[in-house]
Design a protein around this motif. Structure first.
Motif, PDB file in Angstrom:
ATOM      1  N   ASP A  58       1.637  14.514  -1.690  1.00 30.28           N
ATOM      2  CA  ASP A  58       0.655  13.881  -0.823  1.00 30.28           C
ATOM      3  C   ASP A  58      -0.755  14.163  -1.337  1.00 30.28           C
ATOM      4  O   ASP A  58      -0.930  14.914  -2.298  1.00 30.28           O
ATOM      5  N   GLU A  59      -1.729  13.554  -0.683  1.00 28.37           N
ATOM      6  CA  GLU A  59      -3.115  13.684  -1.126  1.00 28.37           C
ATOM      7  C   GLU A  59      -3.620  15.119  -1.032  1.00 28.37           C
ATOM      8  O   GLU A  59      -4.326  15.594  -1.929  1.00 28.37           O
ATOM      9  N   THR A  97       0.829  -1.207   0.000  1.00 24.07           N
ATOM     10  CA  THR A  97       0.000   0.000   0.000  1.00 24.07           C
ATOM     11  C   THR A  97       0.866   1.260   0.000  1.00 24.07           C
ATOM     12  O   THR A  97       0.547   2.234  -0.676  1.00 24.07           O
ATOM     13  N   ARG A  98       1.974   1.221   0.732  1.00 25.65           N
ATOM     14  CA  ARG A  98       2.889   2.367   0.737  1.00 25.65           C
ATOM     15  C   ARG A  98       3.457   2.610  -0.660  1.00 25.65           C
ATOM     16  O   ARG A  98       3.474   3.741  -1.143  1.00 25.65           O
ATOM     17  N   HIS A 107       2.325   1.512  -3.649  1.00 25.69           N
ATOM     18  CA  HIS A 107       1.306   1.863  -4.638  1.00 25.69           C
ATOM     19  C   HIS A 107       0.851   3.316  -4.463  1.00 25.69           C
ATOM     20  O   HIS A 107       0.626   4.016  -5.458  1.00 25.69           O
ATOM     21  N   ARG A 108       0.729   3.760  -3.222  1.00 26.43           N
ATOM     22  CA  ARG A 108       0.375   5.164  -2.968  1.00 26.43           C
ATOM     23  C   ARG A 108       1.439   6.078  -3.558  1.00 26.43           C
ATOM     24  O   ARG A 108       1.131   7.072  -4.229  1.00 26.43           O
ATOM     25  N   ARG A 109       2.680   5.726  -3.323  1.00 29.96           N
ATOM     26  CA  ARG A 109       3.795   6.523  -3.862  1.00 29.96           C
ATOM     27  C   ARG A 109       3.711   6.584  -5.392  1.00 29.96           C
ATOM     28  O   ARG A 109       3.879   7.653  -5.988  1.00 29.96           O
ATOM     29  N   ALA A 169      -5.126   7.310  -3.799  1.00 30.39           N
ATOM     30  CA  ALA A 169      -4.077   7.586  -2.816  1.00 30.39           C
ATOM     31  C   ALA A 169      -4.637   7.629  -1.403  1.00 30.39           C
ATOM     32  O   ALA A 169      -4.015   7.116  -0.466  1.00 30.39           O
ATOM     33  N   ARG A 170      -5.814   8.236  -1.236  1.00 31.78           N
ATOM     34  CA  ARG A 170      -6.457   8.269   0.092  1.00 31.78           C
ATOM     35  C   ARG A 170      -6.773   6.869   0.594  1.00 31.78           C
ATOM     36  O   ARG A 170      -6.505   6.534   1.758  1.00 31.78           O
ATOM     37  N   HIS A 178      -3.061   1.408   4.398  1.00 38.87           N
ATOM     38  CA  HIS A 178      -1.705   1.305   4.944  1.00 38.87           C
ATOM     39  C   HIS A 178      -1.718   1.508   6.464  1.00 38.87           C
ATOM     40  O   HIS A 178      -1.152   0.703   7.208  1.00 38.87           O
ATOM     41  N   LEU A 180      -5.424   4.036  -0.338  1.00 33.52           N
ATOM     42  CA  LEU A 180      -4.170   3.330  -0.052  1.00 33.52           C
ATOM     43  C   LEU A 180      -3.563   3.801   1.265  1.00 33.52           C
ATOM     44  O   LEU A 180      -3.067   2.985   2.048  1.00 33.52           O
ATOM     45  N   ALA A 181      -3.594   5.090   1.529  1.00 32.04           N
ATOM     46  CA  ALA A 181      -3.048   5.621   2.788  1.00 32.04           C
ATOM     47  C   ALA A 181      -3.831   5.095   3.988  1.00 32.04           C
ATOM     48  O   ALA A 181      -3.244   4.707   5.006  1.00 32.04           O
TER      49      ALA A 181
END
Length: 90
Positions: free
Chosen positions: A42-43, A27-28, A30-32, A67-68, A74, A70-71
């Motif tokens: 960032d989001e 998750t970290r 993929h968010r990146r 991204a939200r 995470h 995934l964060a």
């Protein structure tokens, strides 16, 4: 050599902790990747760029939502892993 939090873990706990660790990592990363695709750190930065018109709403808003999610996933996985380790090390 000092003891680690993993010393007291029973072997049957390893698969669940491995799944959680993988989820934390994936998750970290993929968010990146999602944020890099739109050049945002960032989001909140991404959302502000959408609001200000600095980036087209579509597909940037989908990137923001991804991204939200995934964060949040995470963070939930990190908390689940910490709780599992705490319980196992009692």
């Amino acid at each position: 050599m000092s003891a680690t939090i993993y010393d007291a873990l029973p072997p049957e706990a390893a698969p669940e902790l491995e799944r959680l660790a993988r989820l934390v990592y994936e998750t970290r990363e993929h968010r990146r990747t999602v944020l890099q695709a739109v050049g945002a750190a960032d989001e909140q930065t991404l959302l502000q760029r959408i609001i200000d018109g600095g980036i087209d709403e579509h597909p940037a808003y989908e990137h923001y939502l991804a991204a939200r999610i995934l964060a949040e996933t995470h963070q939930a996985a990190r908390e689940a892993m910490a709780a599992s380790l705490k319980e196992l090390n009692r």
